[in-house]
Design a protein around this motif. Structure first.
Motif, mmCIF file in Angstrom:
data_model
loop_
_atom_site.group_PDB
_atom_site.id
_atom_site.type_symbol
_atom_site.label_atom_id
_atom_site.label_comp_id
_atom_site.label_asym_id
_atom_site.label_seq_id
_atom_site.Cartn_x
_atom_site.Cartn_y
_atom_site.Cartn_z
ATOM 1 N N CYS A 54 0.627 -1.445 -0.189
ATOM 2 C CA CYS A 54 -0.215 0.462 -0.092
ATOM 3 C C CYS A 54 0.581 0.916 -0.588
ATOM 4 C CB CYS A 54 -1.478 0.086 0.568
ATOM 5 S SG CYS A 54 -1.986 -1.384 1.314
ATOM 6 N N TYR A 55 1.813 1.327 -1.002
ATOM 7 C CA TYR A 55 2.242 1.863 -1.126
ATOM 8 C C TYR A 55 3.199 3.153 -0.205
ATOM 9 C CZ TYR A 55 -1.654 2.963 -4.143
ATOM 10 O OH TYR A 55 -2.823 2.217 -4.902
ATOM 11 N N GLY A 56 3.741 1.569 0.815
ATOM 12 C CA GLY A 56 4.981 1.687 1.640
ATOM 13 C C GLY A 56 4.385 2.041 3.182
ATOM 14 N N CYS A 57 2.953 1.560 2.854
ATOM 15 C CA CYS A 57 2.799 1.980 4.359
ATOM 16 C C CYS A 57 2.726 1.420 5.515
ATOM 17 C CB CYS A 57 0.474 1.746 4.093
ATOM 18 S SG CYS A 57 0.459 1.708 5.422
ATOM 19 N N LEU A 108 6.556 9.280 6.919
ATOM 20 C CA LEU A 108 7.573 8.090 7.328
ATOM 21 C C LEU A 108 7.144 6.985 6.354
ATOM 22 C CD1 LEU A 108 6.563 7.472 11.047
ATOM 23 C CD2 LEU A 108 8.533 8.283 10.237
ATOM 24 N N LEU A 109 6.367 7.128 4.999
ATOM 25 C CA LEU A 109 5.893 5.884 4.180
ATOM 26 C C LEU A 109 7.194 5.521 3.656
ATOM 27 C CD1 LEU A 109 3.197 7.562 2.015
ATOM 28 C CD2 LEU A 109 3.334 5.371 3.632
ATOM 29 N N GLY A 110 7.345 4.519 3.720
ATOM 30 C CA GLY A 110 8.929 3.723 2.830
ATOM 31 C C GLY A 110 9.441 2.877 4.412
ATOM 32 N N GLU A 111 11.002 3.165 4.118
ATOM 33 C CA GLU A 111 11.735 3.357 5.178
ATOM 34 C C GLU A 111 11.351 3.412 6.559
ATOM 35 O OE1 GLU A 111 15.097 0.773 6.731
ATOM 36 O OE2 GLU A 111 13.633 0.497 5.218
ATOM 37 N N GLY A 112 10.886 4.594 7.475
ATOM 38 C CA GLY A 112 10.694 5.156 7.810
ATOM 39 C C GLY A 112 9.166 3.643 8.996
#
Length: 194
Positions: free
Chosen positions: A29-32, A47-51
């Motif tokens: 879901c798009y880096g959720c 934070l989306l992605g790595e965070g």
């Protein structure tokens, strides 16, 4: 494939590598990384992605298990975020289809929510969602939950596979869930008393 072909277990730290492989390098879901219902957008979006991945990994490490993972053999094929409503505050937002009712307040940790599904491509439509829900019901019972709620997509609602992250109504109905409210068209609030 039938639901019996899947082994469903709580997501504990030893299963983190399997979940990470299921979600892929970008996350679902798009880096959720399953933070959508856990924090307001102004905190979540940066934070989306790595965070988001690091935050979710820490949550899994710290416990309790934030959901269940389905395996076909050694391969993780599905995920369901399930746990106390209090752990997913955005799911309890009064503008959502999942708004809690007065008889099941979000603050009561015995009131649980099945909020997000993710099923591996190639395994969709093969019973993984039903297996995840069955596993989640058992997990909720063993954890002392008194009820489990969901706000799935109504069966007659036109939907994409992305929109089905909340699950299809039919899977919940087959598991014995009943409608207790409908705050938004096409998104009934369903409940299973445990």
């Amino acid at each position: 494939m039938v639901a019996a072909a899947f082994n469903v277990v709580p997501l504990t730290p030893e299963h983190w590598p399997a979940l990470e492989e299921l979600f892929g390098p970008q996350g679902p879901c798009y880096g959720c990384w399953c933070n959508h219902y856990r924090m307001p957008p102004k905190l979540r979006k940066p934070l989306l992605g790595e965070g988001a991945r690091r935050l979710f990994e820490q949550r899994v490490h710290d416990g309790p298990a934030p959901g269940v993972l389905a395996f076909a053999g050694e391969v993780a094929v599905g995920w369901l975020q399930v746990g106390p409503r209090a752990h997913v505050p955005e799911w309890n937002n009064p503008r959502r289809a999942s708004t809690p009712l007065p008889d099941a307040p979000a603050e009561d940790e015995r009131n649980w929510a099945a909020s997000c599904f993710f099923v591996r491509k190639g395994f969709r439509g093969k019973g993984v969602t039903g297996a995840l829900l069955d596993g989640a019901i058992g997990f909720a019972r063993r954890s002392g939950a008194q009820l489990l709620e969901a706000a799935p997509m109504a069966n007659e609602t036109k939907r994409s596979s992305e929109g089905l992250y909340v699950g299809p109504e039919s899977v919940f109905r087959r598991a014995g869930f009943v409608e207790v409210a409908c705050h938004k068209p096409g998104r009934p609030l369903l409940r299973l008393v445990l």
